[in-house]
Design a protein around this motif. Structure first.
Motif, PDB file in Angstrom:
ATOM      1  N   LEU A  83       8.399   4.991   1.563  1.00  0.00           N
ATOM      2  CA  LEU A  83       8.404   3.539   1.729  1.00  0.00           C
ATOM      3  C   LEU A  83       9.713   3.162   2.441  1.00  0.00           C
ATOM      4  O   LEU A  83      10.722   3.829   2.262  1.00  0.00           O
ATOM      5  CB  LEU A  83       8.385   2.900   0.337  1.00  0.00           C
ATOM      6  N   LEU A 194       2.582  -2.838   7.015  1.00  0.00           N
ATOM      7  CA  LEU A 194       2.334  -2.074   5.786  1.00  0.00           C
ATOM      8  C   LEU A 194       1.395  -0.894   6.026  1.00  0.00           C
ATOM      9  O   LEU A 194       1.458   0.115   5.320  1.00  0.00           O
ATOM     10  CB  LEU A 194       1.734  -2.967   4.693  1.00  0.00           C
ATOM     11  N   LEU A 202       2.514   2.282  -2.170  1.00  0.00           N
ATOM     12  CA  LEU A 202       2.267   0.831  -2.164  1.00  0.00           C
ATOM     13  C   LEU A 202       1.209   0.402  -3.172  1.00  0.00           C
ATOM     14  O   LEU A 202       1.366  -0.595  -3.864  1.00  0.00           O
ATOM     15  CB  LEU A 202       1.750   0.411  -0.775  1.00  0.00           C
ATOM     16  N   GLU A 232      10.726  -2.948 -10.694  1.00  0.00           N
ATOM     17  CA  GLU A 232      10.314  -3.934  -9.685  1.00  0.00           C
ATOM     18  C   GLU A 232       8.809  -4.146  -9.802  1.00  0.00           C
ATOM     19  O   GLU A 232       8.070  -3.218 -10.161  1.00  0.00           O
ATOM     20  CB  GLU A 232      10.685  -3.435  -8.285  1.00  0.00           C
TER      21      GLU A 232
END
Ligand code: GLN
Length: 272
Positions: A83, A194, A202, A232
């Protein structure tokens, strides 16, 4: 039309992206552009810049094009196996540091380390800490290891495995994770920038909560009494994540907003 204007269609920071691309084309720091604003590109440089610009305009993230991204003032290698570190994840680092005494040899785990962003930032700020960083992906671990070596950060041990399973019988003062949290039903990860990022980093199940649920269920066995879990989560998952922590028996739960004002990071303490 200038590059920044064109990039405005695909980027939230078009000026910066254009400057980063141009500076990389010239193999100079960005400050060089301001010192020599009228410098012309040689033919070969112009061709490279145009090719990069076109890939960016097609949606490819600048970080993958250049193979690097800055996080917590650390220059990190990133590849499509990891990521791209986001600025909002610096909030997680701040919250973790607030919960880690400065000079104690604390034990920290970072689950799903990716390029190494969180583990490396914590390792840099807490040089006496011992950090275990895990990832299921050997390719991501290889990137994280290279980042640690290049930055000469030696207090991280890398282990392959799923979430807490790679932690074995160790007990930690703090476990941090930026796991996947996008819902499979949300088409955003198939679109725009993305779509270039690893979907395993993800997407987490139909509602995006699969990884968070597993981590919250596993963490108590790997935390010391009074140890912290810092996670997160998606902009609309704050309440659910806090509830999951509460149901698991965590206390002192708090949810924190990122710079854009979205609930982003939850903290909870294991009280046994
Ligand atoms: N913050 C990322 C996004 O923009 C998601 C990262 C993650 O799933 N951990 O969608």
């Amino acid at each position: 039309m200038d590059a920044a204007q064109q990039l405005a269609k695909v980027s939230e920071s078009p000026r910066l992206d254009a400057e980063v691309l141009l500076a990389s084309t010239l193999k100079r720091p960005r400050s060089y552009l301001h010192a020599w604003p009228e410098r012309m590109l040689e033919l070969q440089q112009a061709a490279r810049f145009t090719a990069w610009l076109e890939r960016c305009l097609a949606g490819e993230p600048v970080a993958y094009l250049l193979g690097c991204r800055e996080f917590w003032s650390l220059e990190l290698e990133v590849t499509p196996d990891t990521l791209i570190p986001r600025p909002e994840t610096e909030l997680l680092v701040e919250l973790a540091l607030e919960r880690l005494p400065a000079n104690d040899p604390v034990q920290i785990a970072d689950l799903g380390v990716g390029s190494g962003a969180i583990a490396l930032a914590l390792a840099r700020e807490r040089p006496r800490a011992r950090i275990v960083a895990t990832d299921r992906s050997p390719a991501a671990l290889a990137v994280a290891r290279r980042n640690a070596q290049r930055l000469r950060i030696a207090n991280i041990e890398f282990r392959q495995g799923d979430w807490c399973e790679a932690l074995a019988d160790d007990r930690f003062d703090l476990i941090a994770a930026n796991p996947p949290y996008v819902a499979a039903t949300d088409s955003c990860w198939r679109e725009g920038a993305l779509r270039f990022e690893p979907s395993a980093a993800l997407v987490a199940g139909v509602d995006g909560l699969d990884a968070l649920r597993v981590i919250i269920a596993q963490a108590p066995d790997c935390l010391k009494l009074g140890g912290w879990l810092v996670l997160e989560h998606g902009y609309d998952q704050g309440e659910t994540t806090a509830t999951l922590l509460r149901e698991q028996g965590f206390v002192e739960i708090s949810d924190h907003q990122d710079a854009a004002g979205f609930p982003r990071t939850v903290c909870g303490r294991w009280s046994g």
